[in-house]
Design a protein around this motif. Structure first.
Motif, PDB file in Angstrom:
ATOM      1  N   LYS A  11      -8.510  10.406   6.554  1.00 35.07           N
ATOM      2  CA  LYS A  11      -8.327  10.400   5.091  1.00 35.07           C
ATOM      3  C   LYS A  11      -8.284  11.822   4.544  1.00 35.07           C
ATOM      4  N   GLY A  65     -10.166   7.052  -0.494  1.00 35.56           N
ATOM      5  CA  GLY A  65      -9.024   6.135  -0.404  1.00 35.56           C
ATOM      6  C   GLY A  65      -8.310   6.024  -1.752  1.00 35.56           C
ATOM      7  N   LYS A  97      -6.345  -3.607  -3.557  1.00 28.46           N
ATOM      8  CA  LYS A  97      -7.188  -3.161  -2.434  1.00 28.46           C
ATOM      9  C   LYS A  97      -8.505  -3.938  -2.400  1.00 28.46           C
ATOM     10  N   ASP A 204      -1.345   3.838   7.383  1.00 29.55           N
ATOM     11  CA  ASP A 204      -2.645   3.572   6.760  1.00 29.55           C
ATOM     12  C   ASP A 204      -3.503   2.705   7.699  1.00 29.55           C
TER      13      ASP A 204
END
Lengths: 275, 203
Positions: A11, A65, A97, A204
């Motif tokens: 990330k 994120g 999400k 991802d």
């Protein structure tokens, strides 16, 4: 987690790459609007992410994120897009999400899902300015360098190569048989979009498979569906639609694997109790 | 999950680059053709812009006067009357009407004044990296009477710019306000209108 440790996470790689691209593109276009849009998208994403985590009573973590999702959205939507639409897209992405999940992990790539719905709801125009779509062709090197570093870090070369190879092969066939607009797809800004998408959105970790065999199918499926949609309808959302199908495959694969694992463990338990 | 061997990474990258190069060069001829068209457009538009912004704004009253005089006169005198009225576009309606009367009484005196644009419908094309737009612009007596998007080949939705033809009619020039989120479509539309105006321009 300390900051030093965080810097080594995938990330951190993506966040760093997105910030660098935001700055390069802003300098290249001589336009600071993108930075303002980036800030708005990140703030909106982080607020909704923290809010959803509080509702779900989750432990506090760095909302990295959400920051990445906000940055990706701002790099893809045109700099002329209104701030309300940018914030709205970020909110949709982060809600997806937290709402469309399997075992606490998102099923769809939040940024891709948010951008797809944004086109349908707000009729937003995507310029992929952060992928240097209107800058000189040599700026693609930045995408390749950042993309290779990230792909190597998260070990997703199979997926990226399958996606790019299948996409280009299908486009060559399209050009040969005069189907759709293959010429555009091989040139900026479309090639920039394909590379940016392949390296930073497709990979991802929570929404894409880990095993090499699954990565191969995932890349193939995403590329094939996306390119077919492009051949039939053109437009700019074909990559996101392709990825949604790829994400669905990844979800179904995870579900079937966990079901098999569950039935095996229950069988073992019954065998033990019988013996 | 084992890391991919560096040799494989290089090999796969080369293979993908080869496929990409095949696609790029197989579409090169098509891309060159479009580039040439775009260059021609830029050349034509640069000469149209200045003229377009200054000379197409006719007051609404003049058009009415012209129409009125046509009904009163014979076909031979109509031409004279129309040209006279266009010539005196900055004058008041009364003055232009009096000139009209004079020309009816003395039809032998003909003054031929060239219009900036030919009458008729002209098509123009605007292109950029995100696609192309073709428009049909109808011109009558140096006024833009109608603008129609005859072909929409952008990679965006046509609905983004549905209001632009109306804006051209209202402003009587190709300068339209940018549609938020549809910058590329707006640019292509504006270029297409300028291109059509260039086609309509009198020699």
């Amino acid at each position: 987690m300390t900051f030093k440790k965080w810097l080594k996470t995938p990330k951190a790689y993506v966040a760093f790459a997105m910030i660098v691209y935001l700055l390069i593109a802003s300098i290249g276009y001589k336009n600071a609007l993108g930075i303002k849009n980036g800030l708005v998208a990140v703030i909106a994403s982080v607020i909704v992410d923290i809010f959803m985590n509080m509702i779900k009573k989750r432990k506090w973590t760095i909302p990295d994120g959400a920051i990445i999702t906000g940055l990706i959205i701002s790099l893809i939507l045109s700099t002329a897009t209104s701030l309300a639409v940018i914030a709205g897209t970020a909110v949709i992405a982060i809600l997806s999400k937290h709402i469309i999940v399997y075992k606490k992990k998102p099923i769809f790539n939040p940024a891709a899902f948010g951008l797809l719905l944004s086109v349908l709801i707000f009729q937003t125009g995507q310029s992929w300015w952060g992928a240097f779509g209107d800058l000189p062709a040599w700026t693609i090197l930045f995408l390749l360098i950042g993309g290779y570093l990230l792909t190597n870090r998260i070990n997703k070369f199979v997926q990226v190569f399958t996606f790019l190879g299948t996409s280009f092969l299908l486009l060559v066939l399209m050009a040969h048989f005069n189907i759709g607009d293959a010429m555009d797809a091989f040139r900026p800004p479309f090639i920039n979009a394909t590379l940016f998408f392949g390296f930073f959105m497709l990979t991802d970790p929570p929404t894409s498979p880990g095993k090499n065999g699954d990565q191969l199918i995932f890349g193939l499926l995403t590329a094939a569906i996306g390119t077919i949609i492009y051949a039939l309808f053109g437009g700019l959302i074909y990559l996101f639609i392709g990825l949604c199908f790829g994400n669905l495959y990844s979800y179904l694969k995870k579900r079937s694997t966990s079901k098999v694992a569950l039935s095996r463990s229950s069988m073992k338990k019954t065998q033990r109790s019988l013996s | 999950m084992a890391k991919m061997n560096k040799k494989w990474v290089v090999l796969c990258s080369t293979a993908i680059a080869a496929v990409y190069a095949t696609g790029y060069y197989s579409t090169e001829a098509q891309a060159n053709k479009i580039d040439m068209q775009q260059n021609a457009q830029i050349h034509s538009q640069s000469s149209t812009v200045a003229m377009n912004t200054t000379q197409l704004k006719l007051p609404q009253t003049n058009t009415k006067i012209t129409t009125k005089t046509i009904t009163k006169t014979t076909p031979k005198t109509t031409t004279n009357i129309k040209t006279k009225t266009v010539q005196s576009r900055n004058s008041s309606p009364n003055i232009s009407q009096s000139k009209t009367k004079q020309s009816i009484t003395a039809p032998a005196k003909t003054v031929q004044i060239k219009r900036i644009y030919k009458n008729g419908t002209f098509t123009g094309m605007g292109e950029n990296r995100r696609g192309s737009i073709q428009v049909a612009v109808k011109i009558e007596n140096d006024r833009i009477m109608d603008v129609e998007i005859s072909d929409f080949g952008m990679h965006y939705s046509e609905s983004d710019i549905v209001g632009l033809p109306g804006e051209v009619l209202k402003r009587q020039n190709a300068q339209v306000s940018n549609v938020s989120g549809a910058t590329y479509s707006t640019q292509a539309f504006q270029d297409a209108v300028l291109n059509a105006l260039y086609q309509a321009k009198n020699a």
